[in-house]
Each structure stands twice: as C-alpha cells, then as structure tokens.
Design a protein around this motif. Structure first.
Motif, short mmCIF file in Angstrom:
data_model
loop_
_atom_site.label_atom_id
_atom_site.label_comp_id
_atom_site.label_asym_id
_atom_site.label_seq_id
_atom_site.Cartn_x
_atom_site.Cartn_y
_atom_site.Cartn_z
N SER A 240 10.04 3.91 -0.60
CA SER A 240 8.80 3.92 0.17
C SER A 240 9.04 3.85 1.68
O SER A 240 8.12 4.06 2.47
CB SER A 240 7.90 2.75 -0.25
OG SER A 240 7.50 2.88 -1.60
N GLN A 268 5.42 7.91 -6.14
CA GLN A 268 4.34 7.44 -5.27
C GLN A 268 4.81 6.18 -4.56
O GLN A 268 5.29 5.24 -5.21
CB GLN A 268 3.09 7.12 -6.10
CG GLN A 268 2.43 8.34 -6.74
CD GLN A 268 1.87 9.30 -5.69
OE1 GLN A 268 1.31 8.88 -4.69
NE2 GLN A 268 2.04 10.60 -5.94
N THR A 271 1.77 0.80 -3.08
CA THR A 271 0.47 0.58 -2.45
C THR A 271 0.51 -0.74 -1.66
O THR A 271 1.41 -1.56 -1.86
CB THR A 271 -0.62 0.49 -3.51
OG1 THR A 271 -0.39 -0.67 -4.31
CG2 THR A 271 -0.64 1.74 -4.39
N GLU A 273 -1.27 -3.27 -2.16
CA GLU A 273 -1.34 -4.35 -3.15
C GLU A 273 0.03 -4.60 -3.78
O GLU A 273 0.42 -5.76 -4.00
CB GLU A 273 -2.36 -3.99 -4.24
CG GLU A 273 -3.80 -3.93 -3.78
CD GLU A 273 -4.14 -2.66 -3.00
OE1 GLU A 273 -5.21 -2.65 -2.35
OE2 GLU A 273 -3.34 -1.69 -3.05
N GLU A 274 0.77 -3.53 -4.06
CA GLU A 274 2.11 -3.68 -4.62
C GLU A 274 3.07 -4.28 -3.60
O GLU A 274 3.95 -5.08 -3.95
CB GLU A 274 2.62 -2.32 -5.12
CG GLU A 274 1.91 -1.83 -6.36
CD GLU A 274 2.31 -0.42 -6.74
OE1 GLU A 274 2.44 -0.13 -7.96
OE2 GLU A 274 2.49 0.42 -5.83
N GLN A 275 2.91 -3.91 -2.34
CA GLN A 275 3.74 -4.50 -1.29
C GLN A 275 3.50 -6.02 -1.22
O GLN A 275 4.44 -6.78 -0.98
CB GLN A 275 3.44 -3.85 0.07
CG GLN A 275 3.89 -2.41 0.21
CD GLN A 275 5.38 -2.26 0.44
OE1 GLN A 275 6.15 -3.22 0.38
NE2 GLN A 275 5.82 -1.03 0.71
#
Length: 379
Positions: A240, A268, A271, A273-275
């Motif tokens: 990312s 992908q 996001t 939220e995932e971070q």
C-alpha cells in the motif's frame, strides 16, 4: 503521483530464498508448479541471489524459468554479495558471471549489490563494483541497477548521496518494524523516497513471524476480517506504500502461493479502517518481548561452532509468546541436535554473528538466555 520505475509491475514478487525442499535439495518440481501458477495469474518478478541455498536458488531459476519460458515472460533479479568471501576485485566480479551462467537468463532485469550496511559497504567501494555494474548495464547484461541494504537511515542516505546513479533500493519494510529503532523501516523508506528512488520491499512478513504473530495480534486481525489470512495483512500493508516496485514474498509451498495470489491478483490498498487495525497490531507487538530474528541465516555461514542461531531464537520466541517451556524445548532440541547443529551451550562469544546481523541483534547475549532456558537444569 509521477510515474516511476516498476510502477506497472504487479505488487507481488516471488522471493526464491526459502524454497520448498525435498530432503537436502530444492524441490524443483514443486517450484515449477508454483512458478507456473504465479505467471499464469499475471505476476512476473522473481528474486534470487548469488548465495541463496549455496547457489542452488540461482540454478533453480534455470530449470524452472530460463529453460521453460521465453525470456520476456519473466523479470529476474539477483544480487552480488561482495563481502561474502570475495578477496579480490576479480573474485567479486566473477560472482556476476557465475550468476549469469547459473541462471541461464542471458541478462538481469534488476541487479543488486547485496546487503550493504555496517562493515559490508566498503567492499563495493574497494572493488569499484559501482562502475562494474554500470559497464554491464551498457553491455545489455543488466537492465536496472540498485542495491539492498540492512542498516540505519543515516547510512542509506550516505550511499544514495554518493551514488545517485542507482535506480532503486531494496529495503526491509513491514508493519512490525515500521518504527523499530534498530531496523528503521519508516526512516529508510522516507530516505529512499526523498532521493526519488522506488523501493522493492523485502521481509514484508518478517521472515514468517507475521504469519504467526502473538495471539493477541492474531485475534485482533481475525476479528477485523475473519476471511483474511494473517500474512495478507502484512503484504497488503507493504504494497500500500507509494513508490513500491514490488513486495517480495518468500513462498515455501503451493498453499502459501495460493494464499498470496488470492488477495494480490486484484490488489487493493489497505483502507483507512484497516490501517487503524494495523496501528493497534503495532501497539500490541511493541509490548511483546521477542527476539527480532528473521531467519536470514547470515549469522550462520561464518559461525565457527555451527550454532543453530535462527532455530534457537525461534524456540526462545515460542516460549516468550506462548509460555510453554516444554514445547519450546522440543523446538530447541529439534533445531539443534535434531538437525545436526550446535546449541547455545557451544557459543564461544566471538561475535562474528553480530557483525553480519541485519537486525543488529545482541546475538551472544540472546544465546546466553537460550542456554539458561534450554541447557541448564533448574536448581
């Protein structure tokens, strides 16, 4: 973001350091199946080095790729470790030609001066390898020149300042080491980007550690997404970042390959939220006292007593993470006597291992801890 070298290369690379084995040899047939699957799914970048598996990794490239595919079907990277037993400029240069012969590749898409940092960097200067690789590039034997490095950001800055001609760098980056004071993943990444160099990421799963993180971390990640594998968080985190050529994964079996392909084929970025979940995982890891060994085995090759350092540290970490001394001792016995290597008790404290450790570990001190845990009987 401006276009950069490797921007269009798929963000998963096949690292050929930890290949599946059949006894003492690389399982070539299994590697063929894995490489075929990798290529069929649209990926192309393979990474090896002169010294991986004593040269067997490069030889595997010939059997698996060069003899079976048109040369433009795959991208190949290998590396020259001038600090590893090269006593003269000629011996260091011969490593390049040996790699060319072993792989049968004709040329290298990405060629790296291998593992700069600490006392190792001067060998590349002493043998004038910076100019050597540029000459090979002019001959068409190298497409792109870079280097890999395990050291502090200050040293990376010095090398990139002295050698602006390099086109990329390969760095250890993962969410566990991002703010590590010893590895300095974030600081190294920021230095590379400040110099305008794209990055190839190695150790995204930290030698497999982040595939089996501490229980609290695993529970956090599984709670956030029950369907995502634990390694997927680590590899997607690395991929990312901006300016990444590819992220190398040292896949050791077909199952690991399939898992990586499942989420990287249509990659992908994480996001927000995932971070945030990763940030929580980083906080948990920072509170977990383990030995930050990645099992690269640089420490082992020069050990005068053949101490099984990475295996011993794996046993110590098993104990630190899970608290099961009996199970950890079983791991220790298998990694040492069970595999024909010496134990912590045999360390003579010469510190050769510490001089080549990419993680800057106090190996002798940690071996003393292992000795107390596994060798000494309780009073």
């Amino acid at each position: 973001m401006e276009a950069y070298l490797g921007q269009n290369i798929p963000k998963l690379g096949f690292g050929l350091m930890r290949l599946p084995m059949a006894g003492e040899n690389i399982d070539i047939e299994q590697v063929k199946v894995m490489a075929d699957r990798f290529l069929d799914r649209g990926f192309s970048y393979f990474d090896t080095a002169y010294g991986y598996n004593g040269g067997a990794s490069e030889a595997a490239v010939k059997q698996v790729l060069s003899d079976r595919y048109p040369r433009d079907r795959f991208l190949l990277a290998t590396k020259l470790p001038a600090w590893d037993r090269a006593r003269t400029k000629q011996e260091a240069e011969q490593m390049f030609y040996t790699s060319l012969e072993r792989t049968g590749a004709g040329y290298f898409d990405f060629y790296l001066l291998h593992n700069l940092g600490e006392h190792r960097t001067h060998f590349f200067d002493d043998f004038d390898l910076w100019n050597f690789v540029q000459e090979r590039k002019k001959e068409g034997l190298i497409r792109h020149v870079g280097f890999s490095m395990h050291d502090k950001a200050e040293q990376l800055d010095k090398v990139l300042t002295a050698h602006p001609e390099v086109e990329f760098v390969q760095l250890q980056i993962n969410y566990a080491d991002w703010d590590s004071p010893s590895v300095e993943s974030r600081k190294n990444y920021e230095v590379a980007r400040r110099h305008g160099k794209p990055v190839i990421i190695m150790e995204p799963v930290k030698g497999g550690t982040l595939a089996k993180p501490p229980r609290a971390v695993a529970e956090l990640l599984k709670s956030a997404n029950p369907n995502a594998s634990l390694p997927s968080w680590a590899i997607r985190y690395a991929a990312s970042l901006e300016g990444v050529i590819t992220v190398l994964s040292g896949m050791s079996n077909a199952e690991q390959m399939e898992d990586n392909l499942s989420y990287m084929e249509h990659f992908q970025p994480l996001t927000p939220e995932e971070q945030a979940v990763i940030a929580q995982a980083q906080a948990l890891l920072a509170a977990t006292p383990t030995i930050a060994c990645t099992s690269c085995k640089y420490c082992v090759s020069g050990c005068p007593k053949d101490v099984a350092i990475p295996g011993i540290f794996r046993a110590v970490n098993d104990y630190l993470l899970y608290g099961d001394l009996a199970a950890a001792r079983g791991t220790y016995n298998w990694q040492t006597k069970g595999s024909g290597h010496s134990g912590a008790n045999d360390c003579i404290g010469c510190t050769q291992c510490q001089s080549v450790c990419p993680q800057h570990l106090e190996i002798v001190k940690e071996l003393q801890r292992a000795k107390a845990l596994f060798e000494e009987k309780p009073v």
